[in-house]
Design a protein around this motif. Structure first.
Motif, short mmCIF file in Angstrom:
data_model
loop_
_atom_site.label_atom_id
_atom_site.label_comp_id
_atom_site.label_asym_id
_atom_site.label_seq_id
_atom_site.Cartn_x
_atom_site.Cartn_y
_atom_site.Cartn_z
N VAL A 139 0.82 -1.22 0.00
CA VAL A 139 0.00 0.00 0.00
C VAL A 139 0.85 1.27 0.00
N HIS A 140 2.13 1.20 0.43
CA HIS A 140 2.96 2.41 0.40
C HIS A 140 3.19 2.91 -1.03
N GLY A 141 2.88 2.10 -2.01
CA GLY A 141 2.95 2.54 -3.41
C GLY A 141 1.64 3.12 -3.92
N MET A 142 0.67 3.31 -3.01
CA MET A 142 -0.67 3.77 -3.44
C MET A 142 -1.11 5.06 -2.75
N SER A 143 -0.23 5.63 -1.91
CA SER A 143 -0.67 6.73 -1.03
C SER A 143 -1.26 7.92 -1.78
N LEU A 144 -0.56 8.38 -2.82
CA LEU A 144 -1.05 9.57 -3.52
C LEU A 144 -2.36 9.30 -4.24
N MET A 145 -2.47 8.08 -4.80
CA MET A 145 -3.68 7.75 -5.54
C MET A 145 -4.89 7.67 -4.61
N ALA A 146 -4.66 7.21 -3.38
CA ALA A 146 -5.76 7.18 -2.40
C ALA A 146 -6.21 8.60 -2.09
N ALA A 147 -5.23 9.51 -1.89
CA ALA A 147 -5.57 10.90 -1.57
C ALA A 147 -6.28 11.58 -2.75
#
Ligand SMILES: [Mn+2]
Length: 319
Positions: A139-147
């Motif tokens: 999930v650390h590769g998804m942080s910006l996309m979640a925001a």
């Protein structure tokens, strides 16, 4: 903006390699050995509750590992960041893995719901994956996309199950304000290891991207000035510093996903200091120090600590 509020978060469950939970401890050792006094100045830190014990069992969410526990960690981060803003403090976060940024951005937005938030992402990676595009499930590769509240279905490489979909939707909506940021208000610095779905998203949305070579050629003073100008329409700026933006051969391999040809300490520190001079810059975070992987004793933490300490002096001087 008053004084600094340090927020300590040793969650590492968003990373694929173990050990970033020890980044904070490594910084404290560096602080002791270098005699900086950073932690003495910031001893009444908020401490985020971690869920690292969940690593004892495999996550059922293969395309977004431990996303249910990451949600809880990010909720706590969000609360702590919001509390720091309520006290008129400047939150500095020291986090394990970069999934923390979902919570940080949520907290900034919760405290400033009508503000337009700029994000300066100093990182070798774009962290623009989703459960639909991730090669690793981390999930650390998804942080910006979640925001950003995007799925990038145009570039999906696999299907996800209903339970994962529910968890992903939940984390995108954390804090009940979504999206929290827009693609116009992101600047990547030092990005040099991205996958096709991320590249597609960056190009499609025309996201601002400044490479290591450009920083070196044109100088960090000019770049930091231009980035602030680029984000002029934003009300607040969050600087997210992943230490893998640094050059792993020159500095250290003490981070989960080291990448060659990165920034020097002077370049990264110079950029960060340049951003902090602007009073719009309201939150700073350092992530992904992994002392278990350091090939030069504790050099990554020592480097990050010097950057952190200089940054904190600038924030204090702003008053
Ligand atoms: Mn990152």
């Amino acid at each position: 903006m008053g004084k600094i509020k340090l927020i300590e978060n040793n969650s590492e469950i968003g990373a694929g390699t173990r050990g970033s939970s020890l980044g904070l401890a490594a910084l404290k050792v560096a602080d002791f050995n270098l005699g900086t006094g950073f932690f003495k100045k910031n001893k009444d830190a908020f401490v985020v509750k971690n869920e690292n014990v969940s690593l004892q069992k495999p996550s059922p969410f293969l395309k977004a590992k431990y996303i249910d526990q990451i949600f809880h960690v990010c909720e706590d981060i969000s609360t702590q960041v919001n509390n720091a803003f309520q006290k008129n403090s400047f939150p500095i976060l020291i986090s394990g893995d970069h999934s923390s940024a979902i919570g940080t951005i949520s907290g900034i937005k919760a405290a400033n719901p009508s503000a337009r938030i700029g994000v300066i992402w100093i990182d070798a990676h774009a962290d623009l994956h989703t459960p639909f595009t991730t090669p690793s499930g981390n999930v650390h590769g998804m942080s910006l996309m979640a925001a950003l509240n995007f799925d990038n279905l145009e570039r999906r490489i696999h299907e996800i199950d209903h339970a994962t979909q529910q968890q992903w939707d939940k984390i995108k909506k954390i804090g009940n304000i979504y999206p929290k940021i827009t693609t116009d208000d992101i600047v990547f610095i030092g990005l040099r290891s991205s996958e096709d779905p991320e590249d597609y998203f960056i190009i499609e949305n025309n996201i601002k991207r400044i490479g290591v070579e450009e920083v070196r050629r044109r100088g960090y003073e000019k770049i930091s000035f231009e980035v602030l100008e680029y984000l002029d329409a934003c009300d607040l700026i969050y600087v997210s510093f992943d230490v893998d933006s640094l050059d792993c051969d020159l500095i250290s391999y003490g981070t989960g996903t080291p990448v060659p040809n990165g920034l020097t300490e002077q370049e990264a520190g110079g950029l960060i200091n340049g951003f902090l001079i602007s009073k719009k810059t309201a939150c700073f975070e350092v992530v992904e120090i992994n002392p278990c992987l350091d090939n030069k004793q504790n050099k990554m933490a020592e480097t990050a600590l010097r950057i952190l300490d200089r940054a904190s002096s600038i924030i204090e001087k702003r008053g």
